[in-house]
Write a protein that holds these residues in place. Structure first.
Motif, PDB file in Angstrom:
ATOM      1  N   HIS A 187      31.254  27.503  38.435  1.00  0.00           N
ATOM      2  CA  HIS A 187      30.659  28.157  39.583  1.00  0.00           C
ATOM      3  C   HIS A 187      31.222  29.978  39.640  1.00  0.00           C
ATOM      4  N   LEU A 188      32.347  29.983  38.923  1.00  0.00           N
ATOM      5  CA  LEU A 188      32.901  31.472  38.862  1.00  0.00           C
ATOM      6  C   LEU A 188      32.071  32.364  37.925  1.00  0.00           C
ATOM      7  N   ARG A 189      31.279  31.843  36.854  1.00  0.00           N
ATOM      8  CA  ARG A 189      30.995  32.429  35.758  1.00  0.00           C
ATOM      9  C   ARG A 189      29.976  33.840  36.305  1.00  0.00           C
ATOM     10  N   GLU A 192      34.889  44.160  28.370  1.00  0.00           N
ATOM     11  CA  GLU A 192      35.560  45.245  29.326  1.00  0.00           C
ATOM     12  C   GLU A 192      36.666  44.210  29.967  1.00  0.00           C
ATOM     13  N   GLN A 193      36.041  43.148  30.338  1.00  0.00           N
ATOM     14  CA  GLN A 193      37.159  42.519  31.295  1.00  0.00           C
ATOM     15  C   GLN A 193      38.105  41.836  30.718  1.00  0.00           C
ATOM     16  N   ARG A 194      38.015  41.383  29.452  1.00  0.00           N
ATOM     17  CA  ARG A 194      39.201  41.088  28.713  1.00  0.00           C
ATOM     18  C   ARG A 194      40.311  42.337  28.389  1.00  0.00           C
ATOM     19  N   GLU A 201      45.449  44.853  30.022  1.00  0.00           N
ATOM     20  CA  GLU A 201      46.142  46.002  30.467  1.00  0.00           C
ATOM     21  C   GLU A 201      47.032  45.672  31.767  1.00  0.00           C
ATOM     22  N   THR A 202      46.462  44.776  32.351  1.00  0.00           N
ATOM     23  CA  THR A 202      46.805  44.461  33.891  1.00  0.00           C
ATOM     24  C   THR A 202      48.064  43.523  33.601  1.00  0.00           C
ATOM     25  N   LEU A 203      47.888  42.626  32.830  1.00  0.00           N
ATOM     26  CA  LEU A 203      49.208  41.942  32.210  1.00  0.00           C
ATOM     27  C   LEU A 203      50.376  42.912  32.027  1.00  0.00           C
ATOM     28  N   GLY A 248      35.738  42.896  47.415  1.00  0.00           N
ATOM     29  CA  GLY A 248      34.475  43.440  46.919  1.00  0.00           C
ATOM     30  C   GLY A 248      33.806  42.466  45.874  1.00  0.00           C
ATOM     31  N   PHE A 249      34.773  41.830  45.044  1.00  0.00           N
ATOM     32  CA  PHE A 249      34.236  41.024  44.023  1.00  0.00           C
ATOM     33  C   PHE A 249      33.976  39.646  44.333  1.00  0.00           C
ATOM     34  N   LYS A 250      33.946  39.148  45.807  1.00  0.00           N
ATOM     35  CA  LYS A 250      33.713  38.102  46.468  1.00  0.00           C
ATOM     36  C   LYS A 250      34.780  36.946  46.008  1.00  0.00           C
ATOM     37  N   HIS A 302      40.358  30.784  44.885  1.00  0.00           N
ATOM     38  CA  HIS A 302      40.151  31.121  43.285  1.00  0.00           C
ATOM     39  C   HIS A 302      41.402  31.374  42.563  1.00  0.00           C
ATOM     40  N   TYR A 303      42.424  31.728  43.326  1.00  0.00           N
ATOM     41  CA  TYR A 303      43.570  32.162  42.479  1.00  0.00           C
ATOM     42  C   TYR A 303      44.244  30.888  41.821  1.00  0.00           C
ATOM     43  N   LYS A 304      44.331  29.728  42.423  1.00  0.00           N
ATOM     44  CA  LYS A 304      44.747  28.830  41.651  1.00  0.00           C
ATOM     45  C   LYS A 304      44.262  28.147  40.293  1.00  0.00           C
ATOM     46  N   GLU A 344      50.707  38.326  46.389  1.00  0.00           N
ATOM     47  CA  GLU A 344      50.681  39.490  46.821  1.00  0.00           C
ATOM     48  C   GLU A 344      49.261  39.950  47.221  1.00  0.00           C
ATOM     49  N   MET A 345      48.207  39.712  46.212  1.00  0.00           N
ATOM     50  CA  MET A 345      47.020  40.109  46.122  1.00  0.00           C
ATOM     51  C   MET A 345      46.330  39.364  47.117  1.00  0.00           C
ATOM     52  N   ILE A 346      46.418  38.190  47.738  1.00  0.00           N
ATOM     53  CA  ILE A 346      45.894  37.289  48.692  1.00  0.00           C
ATOM     54  C   ILE A 346      46.185  37.936  50.077  1.00  0.00           C
TER      55      ILE A 346
HETATM   56  C1  HEM Z   1      46.323  36.959  38.721  1.00  0.00           C
HETATM   57  C2  HEM Z   1      45.375  37.638  39.693  1.00  0.00           C
HETATM   58  C3  HEM Z   1      44.369  38.699  39.303  1.00  0.00           C
HETATM   59  C4  HEM Z   1      44.579  39.795  38.480  1.00  0.00           C
HETATM   60  C5  HEM Z   1      45.900  40.298  37.867  1.00  0.00           C
HETATM   61  C6  HEM Z   1      43.097  40.376  38.031  1.00  0.00           C
HETATM   62  C7  HEM Z   1      42.937  41.485  37.690  1.00  0.00           C
HETATM   63  C8  HEM Z   1      41.475  42.019  37.781  1.00  0.00           C
HETATM   64  C9  HEM Z   1      41.302  43.456  37.250  1.00  0.00           C
HETATM   65  C10 HEM Z   1      42.580  44.514  36.538  1.00  0.00           C
HETATM   66  C11 HEM Z   1      39.993  43.745  37.269  1.00  0.00           C
HETATM   67  C12 HEM Z   1      39.385  45.100  37.284  1.00  0.00           C
HETATM   68  C13 HEM Z   1      38.838  45.564  38.298  1.00  0.00           C
HETATM   69  C14 HEM Z   1      39.561  46.728  39.283  1.00  0.00           C
HETATM   70  O1  HEM Z   1      40.833  47.024  38.641  1.00  0.00           O
HETATM   71  O2  HEM Z   1      39.382  46.846  40.307  1.00  0.00           O
HETATM   72  C15 HEM Z   1      39.612  42.586  37.813  1.00  0.00           C
HETATM   73  C16 HEM Z   1      38.274  42.354  38.327  1.00  0.00           C
HETATM   74  C17 HEM Z   1      37.690  41.262  38.759  1.00  0.00           C
HETATM   75  N1  HEM Z   1      38.260  40.161  38.868  1.00  0.00           N
HETATM   76 FE1  HEM Z   1      40.183  39.642  38.943  1.00  0.00          FE
HETATM   77  N2  HEM Z   1      42.083  39.406  38.830  1.00  0.00           N
HETATM   78  C18 HEM Z   1      42.875  38.535  39.155  1.00  0.00           C
HETATM   79  C19 HEM Z   1      42.238  37.389  39.939  1.00  0.00           C
HETATM   80  C20 HEM Z   1      41.177  37.183  40.125  1.00  0.00           C
HETATM   81  C21 HEM Z   1      40.408  36.118  40.634  1.00  0.00           C
HETATM   82  C22 HEM Z   1      41.326  34.657  41.377  1.00  0.00           C
HETATM   83  C23 HEM Z   1      39.177  35.987  40.655  1.00  0.00           C
HETATM   84  C24 HEM Z   1      38.196  34.990  40.892  1.00  0.00           C
HETATM   85  C25 HEM Z   1      37.444  34.395  40.281  1.00  0.00           C
HETATM   86  C26 HEM Z   1      38.974  37.284  39.923  1.00  0.00           C
HETATM   87  C27 HEM Z   1      37.586  37.670  39.630  1.00  0.00           C
HETATM   88  C28 HEM Z   1      37.309  39.155  39.596  1.00  0.00           C
HETATM   89  C29 HEM Z   1      36.174  39.715  39.458  1.00  0.00           C
HETATM   90  C30 HEM Z   1      34.823  38.895  39.761  1.00  0.00           C
HETATM   91  C31 HEM Z   1      36.136  41.066  38.908  1.00  0.00           C
HETATM   92  C32 HEM Z   1      35.129  42.172  38.722  1.00  0.00           C
HETATM   93  C33 HEM Z   1      34.255  42.018  37.477  1.00  0.00           C
HETATM   94  C34 HEM Z   1      33.355  43.120  37.231  1.00  0.00           C
HETATM   95  O3  HEM Z   1      32.002  43.062  37.908  1.00  0.00           O
HETATM   96  O4  HEM Z   1      33.560  43.920  36.602  1.00  0.00           O
HETATM   97  N3  HEM Z   1      39.956  37.932  39.635  1.00  0.00           N
HETATM   98  N4  HEM Z   1      40.299  41.593  38.205  1.00  0.00           N
END
Ligand code: HEM
Length: 141
Positions: A44-46, A55-57, A62-64, A90-92, A97-99, A135-137
């Motif tokens: 359901h998260l896809r 780009e997401q990878r 980079e974030t890690l 904003g990404f809903k 979801h974090y677990k 911290e994010m939550i």
């Molecule tokens: C360990 C915690 C997390 C980290 C370090 C992380 C990191 C990131 C980063 C760096 C981005 C790029 C966008 C930006 O910088 O604003 C991003 C986007 C995003 N993340 Fe995370 N994230 C985390 C947790 C999650 C979780 C729990 C979800 C839920 C499924 C999620 C879903 C998304 C989505 C949907 C995007 C936007 C993708 C797009 O449309 O480009 N993330 N995240």
């Protein structure tokens, strides 16, 4: 004594830093594995993510890297992590979801690093991911 805001002990920070060196050469295949596992466990998260995940990878790796380099400088790392948490509204993304993401990441690292991912290193990474997620939550609440 000043409280360590990362909630990781110095030994765990050291373990994360050294294990990250082993992670770097396998970072991109492990990131690919991570998303594959995440979407397998939680299909359901896809739909929250773009079709093309390349780009997401890159952003994940980079974030890690940024987080690992920042563990000894929480005053610099924390505002960045909190802003990231706020952007996730904003990404809903919801707290539950974090677990799922954390478990998929640990599982991918376990597979990517093989025997180098010892139980002690695994615990250190679990603490690190839990710290970043909490911290994010909190920032998104
Ligand atoms: C360990 C915690 C997390 C980290 C370090 C992380 C990191 C990131 C980063 C760096 C981005 C790029 C966008 C930006 O910088 O604003 C991003 C986007 C995003 N993340 Fe995370 N994230 C985390 C947790 C999650 C979780 C729990 C979800 C839920 C499924 C999620 C879903 C998304 C989505 C949907 C995007 C936007 C993708 C797009 O449309 O480009 N993330 N995240």
């Amino acid at each position: 004594m000043k409280r360590n805001p990362t909630s990781m002990n110095p030994r765990q920070i050291e373990l994360i830093e050294t294990s990250f060196k082993a992670f770097v050469p396998v970072a991109y295949p492990t990131a690919e594995l991570f998303y594959a596992k995440l979407f397998q466990i939680s299909p359901h998260l896809r739909e929250m993510f773009p079709k093309d995940m390349r780009e997401q990878r890159v952003k994940l790796v980079e974030t890690l890297t940024y987080a690992v380099n920042g563990l000894r400088h929480p005053e610099i790392l924390l505002p960045v992590v909190r802003d990231l948490g706020k952007r996730h509204i904003g990404f809903k993304v919801r707290p539950e979801h974090y677990k799922l993401v954390g478990a998929a990441l640990i599982s991918a690292m376990e597979q990517g690093l093989g025997p180098k991912f010892t139980p002690e290193i695994k615990l250190a990474w679990q603490a690190c991911i839990a710290f970043i997620a909490s911290e994010m939550i909190a920032a998104a609440a």
